[in-house]
Design an enzyme around this catalytic site. Structure first.
Site, PDB file in Angstrom:
ATOM      1  CG  HIS A  69      10.732  -2.489   4.930  1.00 34.05           C
ATOM      2  ND1 HIS A  69      10.285  -1.417   4.194  1.00 34.05           N
ATOM      3  CD2 HIS A  69      11.529  -3.197   4.085  1.00 34.05           C
ATOM      4  CE1 HIS A  69      10.780  -1.471   2.965  1.00 34.05           C
ATOM      5  NE2 HIS A  69      11.538  -2.544   2.879  1.00 34.05           N
ATOM      6  CG  ASP A  71      10.574   0.365   9.658  1.00 35.43           C
ATOM      7  OD1 ASP A  71      10.575  -0.574   8.853  1.00 35.43           O
ATOM      8  OD2 ASP A  71      10.230   1.514   9.349  1.00 35.43           O
ATOM      9  CG  HIS A  72       6.445  -1.208   9.435  1.00 29.75           C
ATOM     10  ND1 HIS A  72       5.301  -0.455   9.594  1.00 29.75           N
ATOM     11  CD2 HIS A  72       7.377  -0.363   8.924  1.00 29.75           C
ATOM     12  CE1 HIS A  72       5.519   0.784   9.187  1.00 29.75           C
ATOM     13  NE2 HIS A  72       6.776   0.865   8.772  1.00 29.75           N
ATOM     14  CG  ASP A 177       6.178   2.659   5.874  1.00 36.24           C
ATOM     15  OD1 ASP A 177       5.678   3.407   6.729  1.00 36.24           O
ATOM     16  OD2 ASP A 177       7.315   2.164   5.983  1.00 36.24           O
ATOM     17  CD  GLU A 202       4.978   6.985   5.641  1.00 38.32           C
ATOM     18  OE1 GLU A 202       6.108   7.507   5.637  1.00 38.32           O
ATOM     19  OE2 GLU A 202       4.168   7.121   4.712  1.00 38.32           O
TER      20      GLU A 202
END
Length: 286
Positions: A69, A71-72, A177, A202
Site C-alpha cells: 500500500h 502509505d507504506h 498493518d 499499527e
C-alpha cells in the site's frame, strides 16, 4: 543494549509510515510511505532527519517494507533514486510484484491526469525495484554478521508481513498493518512467541469497536441484492488493493449461492493486473 526510535511518519496520523530504529548500532528504516492527503513537502517523510548531510547509505543498514500500500511504500522510489539510497531493501515476493504496479499507477494518475509535478519516473521505479531483495515468510535473512531479520504472516493484504529484527542481544518486531480476523482469501496474522525489547505496532483502529465481520457482510449483500433485484445498478468504489479482491470473492460466492445471473464488472488496469498476481500466488500456496 541501545535502542533509539525516530518516527518520520504515521505517528498520530494515518499515512506516510516510516520509522527508523537504531538498535545496537544498526539503523533500519521500516516502511517508506507517502501521505495521500498532501501534495507538498508533507507528502514524503522528512529524510533530512535521518542524515542532515543526506548521505543515506552510511546512515542506514537496510530498509524493510511491510506491504505494497502506498502509505507504506509510496516514497521508496523517491528515496532510492532521487535521494540516492542504494543499500538493501527487503520485502516479500508478493509485495515486490505489486509495489511497482502501485507506484506506476500513482505516478500516472498524479502526472498524466492531474498535471502535478513528477516526484519520480517510471525508470526510477524500475531501478528502485532492482535494489529489492525478496524474502519468504519465516525465512531468516542475515543482512550482515550482526543483523538478522525474519518475516511473519500479517494477513491484511497478500504479501503483508510483520518483521522480526535481531541485533546482538536486542530483539524487536515491527508489525506494519496486520489483521487478526481471517477473511475469504487471507488468514489471521501469525507470529512465534518472542521475548522482545521493542514492539512497534499499527494501531489505527485500536479504539474502534466494530460489528462482527459476518454481520457487516450480510448487510452489505442484502443491500446489493435488493438493488439489483429491483433492476438497479450498484457501483462499489474501493481505493485499496486487497479490498477489491475480497469483495469480488464475496460477491462471486453469494451470486453462486443465490443463483443470480446479473453480471459483475470490475475496472481494468491496476485492479486487473493485481488480481492476476493474487490468483497466481493463491495457486502457488495450494
Amino acid at each position: 543494549m541501545a535502542i533509539e526510535t525516530l518516527v518520520l511518519g504515521a505517528g498520530q496520523e494515518v499515512g506516510k509510515s516510516c520509522v527508523v530504529v537504531n538498535i545496537n548500532g544498526k539503523r533500519i528504516m521500516f516502511d517508506c510511505g507517502m501521505h495521500m492527503g498532501y501534495n507538498d513537502h508533507r507528502q514524503f517523510p522528512d529524510f533530512s532527519l535521518i542524515s542532515p548531510s543526506r548521505n543515506f547509505n552510511d546512515a542506514l543498514s537496510c530498509i524493510i517494507i511491510t506491504h505494497f500500500h502506498l502509505d507504506h511504500v509510496g516514497a521508496l522510489a523517491y528515496f532510492t533514486e532521487v535521494c540516492g539510497y542504494s543499500g538493501p531493501v527487503y520485502m516479500t515476493y508478493p509485495t515486490k510484484a505489486l509495489a511497482p504496479l502501485m507506484l506506476e499507477d500513482y505516478r500516472k494518475v498524479m502526472v498524466n491526469r492531474r498535471g502535478e509535478e513528477e516526484q519520480f519516473t517510471s525508470d526510477h521505479i524500475a531501478e528502485c525495484m532492482k535494489k529489492v531483495i525478496a524474502v519468504d515468510l519465516k525465512q531468516t535473512v542475515q543482512v550482515d554478521e550482526d543483523l538478522e531479520i525474519r518475516a511473519y504472516y500479517a494477513g491484511h493484504v497478500i504479501g503483508a508481513a510483520m518483521f522480526y529484527v535481531k541485533v546482538g542481544d536486542a530483539e524487536m518486531v515491527y508489525t506494519g498493518d496486520y489483521n487478526m480476523t481471517p477473511d475469504r482469501h487471507l488468514g489471521a496474522a501469525q507470529i512465534d512467541r518472542l521475548r522482545l525489547d521493542l514492539l512497534i505496532t499499527e494501531s489505527t483502529y485500536a479504539t474502534t469497536i466494530r460489528d462482527s465481520k459476518y454481520a457487516r457482510e450480510r448487510e452489505f449483500l442484502k443491500a446489493i441484492h435488493k438493488c439489483v433485484s429491483g433492476g438497479g445498478k450498484v457501483l462499489i468504489p474501493t481505493f485499496a488493493l486487497g479490498r477489491a479482491q475480497e469483495l469480488c470473492i464475496l460477491l462471486e460466492d453469494y451470486w453462486e449461492r443465490m443463483n443470480l445471473k446479473v453480471p459483475i464488472y470490475f475496472s481494468a488496469g491496476l485492479n486487473q493486473l493485481a488480481s492476476m498476481i493474487y490468483r497466481y500466488t493463491y495457486l502457488c500456496q495450494i
